[in-house]
Design a protein around this motif. Sequence first.
Motif, PDB file in Angstrom:
ATOM      1  N   LYS A 104       0.998  -0.976  -0.465  1.00 31.99           N
ATOM      2  CA  LYS A 104      -0.131   0.214   0.148  1.00 31.99           C
ATOM      3  C   LYS A 104       0.986   1.488  -0.334  1.00 31.99           C
ATOM      4  O   LYS A 104       2.470   1.198  -0.198  1.00 31.99           O
ATOM      5  N   THR A 105       0.213   2.200  -0.009  1.00 33.71           N
ATOM      6  CA  THR A 105       1.389   3.808   0.513  1.00 33.71           C
ATOM      7  C   THR A 105       2.217   3.285   1.116  1.00 33.71           C
ATOM      8  O   THR A 105       0.936   2.736   2.322  1.00 33.71           O
ATOM      9  N   THR A 106       3.001   3.528   1.680  1.00 28.17           N
ATOM     10  CA  THR A 106       3.636   3.856   2.911  1.00 28.17           C
ATOM     11  C   THR A 106       3.372   4.380   4.578  1.00 28.17           C
ATOM     12  O   THR A 106       2.775   5.253   4.353  1.00 28.17           O
ATOM     13  N   ILE A 107       3.741   3.215   4.938  1.00 27.45           N
ATOM     14  CA  ILE A 107       2.940   3.554   6.265  1.00 27.45           C
ATOM     15  C   ILE A 107       3.152   5.499   6.854  1.00 27.45           C
ATOM     16  O   ILE A 107       2.483   5.985   7.250  1.00 27.45           O
ATOM     17  N   PHE A 108       5.008   5.447   6.931  1.00 27.73           N
ATOM     18  CA  PHE A 108       5.202   6.756   6.761  1.00 27.73           C
ATOM     19  C   PHE A 108       4.810   7.444   6.337  1.00 27.73           C
ATOM     20  O   PHE A 108       4.061   8.860   6.642  1.00 27.73           O
ATOM     21  N   THR A 109       3.899   7.734   4.861  1.00 32.65           N
ATOM     22  CA  THR A 109       3.670   8.467   3.972  1.00 32.65           C
ATOM     23  C   THR A 109       1.659   8.956   5.261  1.00 32.65           C
ATOM     24  O   THR A 109       1.103   9.911   4.855  1.00 32.65           O
ATOM     25  N   GLN A 110       1.218   7.154   5.288  1.00 35.25           N
ATOM     26  CA  GLN A 110      -0.323   7.432   5.982  1.00 35.25           C
ATOM     27  C   GLN A 110      -0.033   7.827   7.451  1.00 35.25           C
ATOM     28  O   GLN A 110      -0.590   8.920   7.591  1.00 35.25           O
ATOM     29  N   MET A 111       1.130   8.570   8.327  1.00 36.94           N
ATOM     30  CA  MET A 111       1.364   8.893   9.404  1.00 36.94           C
ATOM     31  C   MET A 111       1.221   9.363   9.080  1.00 36.94           C
ATOM     32  O   MET A 111       0.911  10.681  10.444  1.00 36.94           O
TER      33      MET A 111
ATOM     34  N   ILE B 220       0.628  11.874   7.210  1.00 35.25           N
ATOM     35  CA  ILE B 220      -1.111  13.125   6.439  1.00 35.25           C
ATOM     36  C   ILE B 220      -1.985  13.519   7.574  1.00 35.25           C
ATOM     37  O   ILE B 220      -2.232  13.880   8.018  1.00 35.25           O
ATOM     38  N   LEU B 221      -1.535  11.997   8.655  1.00 32.19           N
ATOM     39  CA  LEU B 221      -3.036  11.457   9.622  1.00 32.19           C
ATOM     40  C   LEU B 221      -2.096  13.250  10.732  1.00 32.19           C
ATOM     41  O   LEU B 221      -3.281  14.335  11.451  1.00 32.19           O
ATOM     42  N   ALA B 222      -0.451  13.091  11.060  1.00 32.51           N
ATOM     43  CA  ALA B 222      -0.182  14.639  11.789  1.00 32.51           C
ATOM     44  C   ALA B 222      -0.685  15.703  11.285  1.00 32.51           C
ATOM     45  O   ALA B 222      -1.126  16.849  12.234  1.00 32.51           O
ATOM     46  N   VAL B 223      -0.573  15.605   9.697  1.00 33.99           N
ATOM     47  CA  VAL B 223      -0.961  17.241   9.118  1.00 33.99           C
ATOM     48  C   VAL B 223      -2.260  17.311  10.092  1.00 33.99           C
ATOM     49  O   VAL B 223      -2.872  18.430  10.343  1.00 33.99           O
ATOM     50  N   LYS B 224      -3.415  15.844   9.733  1.00 34.27           N
ATOM     51  CA  LYS B 224      -4.567  16.423   9.302  1.00 34.27           C
ATOM     52  C   LYS B 224      -5.026  16.894  10.888  1.00 34.27           C
ATOM     53  O   LYS B 224      -5.693  17.876  11.459  1.00 34.27           O
TER      54      LYS B 224
ATOM     55  N   ALA C  21      -0.170  16.890  15.028  1.00 36.53           N
ATOM     56  CA  ALA C  21       0.281  15.947  15.938  1.00 36.53           C
ATOM     57  C   ALA C  21       1.812  15.976  15.692  1.00 36.53           C
ATOM     58  O   ALA C  21       2.341  16.483  14.793  1.00 36.53           O
ATOM     59  N   ILE C  22       2.099  15.772  16.603  1.00 35.03           N
ATOM     60  CA  ILE C  22       3.782  15.587  17.079  1.00 35.03           C
ATOM     61  C   ILE C  22       4.073  14.423  16.653  1.00 35.03           C
ATOM     62  O   ILE C  22       3.933  13.589  17.153  1.00 35.03           O
ATOM     63  N   ASN C  23       4.958  14.478  15.405  1.00 32.50           N
ATOM     64  CA  ASN C  23       5.764  13.437  14.432  1.00 32.50           C
ATOM     65  C   ASN C  23       7.540  13.282  15.252  1.00 32.50           C
ATOM     66  O   ASN C  23       7.948  13.228  14.975  1.00 32.50           O
ATOM     67  N   LEU C  24       6.748  11.728  15.877  1.00 28.90           N
ATOM     68  CA  LEU C  24       7.462  10.975  16.689  1.00 28.90           C
ATOM     69  C   LEU C  24       8.143   9.886  15.953  1.00 28.90           C
ATOM     70  O   LEU C  24       8.290   8.838  15.725  1.00 28.90           O
TER      71      LEU C  24
END
Length: 440
Positions: A65-72, A74-78, A81-84
């Motif tokens: 799928k779309t890589t997990i890093f891309t998906q996370m 996207i959610l972080a921006v939405k 969230a602080i992206n760790l």
Amino acid sequence: MYLDINGVMIKQFSFKASLLPFSSNFRQSSAKIHRPIGATMTTVSTQNESTQKPVQVAKRLEKFKTTIFTQMSILAVKHGAINLGQGFPNFDGPDFVKEAAIQAIKDGKNQYARGYGIPQLNSAIAARFREDTGLVVDPEKEVTVTSGCTEAIAAAMLGLINPGDEVILFAPFYDSYEATLSMAGAKVKGITLRPPDFSIPLEELKAAVTNKTRAILMNTPHNPTGKMFTREELETIASLCIENDVLVFSDEVYDKLAFEMDHISIASLPGMYERTVTMNSLGKTFSLTGWKIGWAIAPPHLTWGVRQAHSYLTFATSTPAQWAAVAALKAPESYFKELKRDYNVKKETLVKGLKEVGFTVFPSSGTYFVVADHTPFGMENDVAFCEYLIEEVGVVAIPTSVFYLNPGEGKNLVRFAFCKDEETLRGAIERMKQKLKRKV
């Protein structure tokens, strides 16, 4: 496995609709339709109608799928969230390297470079490799510059692995490994590293390596666990490879982030250089992940295959960035010592904070990642926990199930990155202390 219109599947788990690249009209009008994997929709307009069609993907890639890093991300921006989650620093690389890139651009070094690297960078890579391992390599015949280590991995797999060849991976693993091996048509066999120390089950490895094994793909220091392969483990791998005529592809991008022990390159062990492709990059060590400068070091008979694939993947790598990489690799030893010291402080900050929040945190001897057990917080799996962590707490972590051949083996674990400034790390910890409560 399927892509449900209510969420993007990540192997056996699903994210909510917030990640879907569908139009809202399709979601509303087709609420009961389930599409096969990869069934992201596109709109095809004709003179009389607008229809929705599934995207097309080759069978060898349809499980990915779309890589997990891309998906996370996207959610972080939405959710603010602080992206760790994704492993890139939120601070810049050293000025002397950036200035070298600027100077190269001003000096007109902006056209295609030689396919396997500008001579000066090949020589700098060979010199650094000699300093680190004691091995003397020919920069013209044994060093290939690539567009990041990810391309070095792809070139090695596509250039040296034939369809049906058996390749052993240590799970959990960087997600591009399995996808690239799938593109090469390899048969993948997994050896799982388990907490708390993620040591290699040596007897299991000995049983797995046979005369049918073509290669072992390994990563030390290890993403996502932070484990470093011990000398005993490396010597066992070496012995098995020599006995069974097996190649080794060794991803060593975190070699300068080794905290508890010295990094050992498996190519430096007796009898191993002739059967090893060592892969590395500039990005992690110099906090310049967006430059995508990597390389592969291998004896001439293996370099040939790597270069053949590289020639038809990217052909050449950014010219001014290569010139800057020459300056980077000539950095004094004090730079690498300070880098390690700074990251050790960051690691201690995050580990201490995660433990105070209530996580069980496993030891990390290298990289800029730590793995933690999320089960004290009562979620059914790592994907559900990471969704909750983003949406309700405002912090991003990576669910590790995507790094396993059998996703269930990673359902209790999540990965945090500490390649962030002190303010960011402390801010994430504070959010978790305030909003994340143990249930067990």
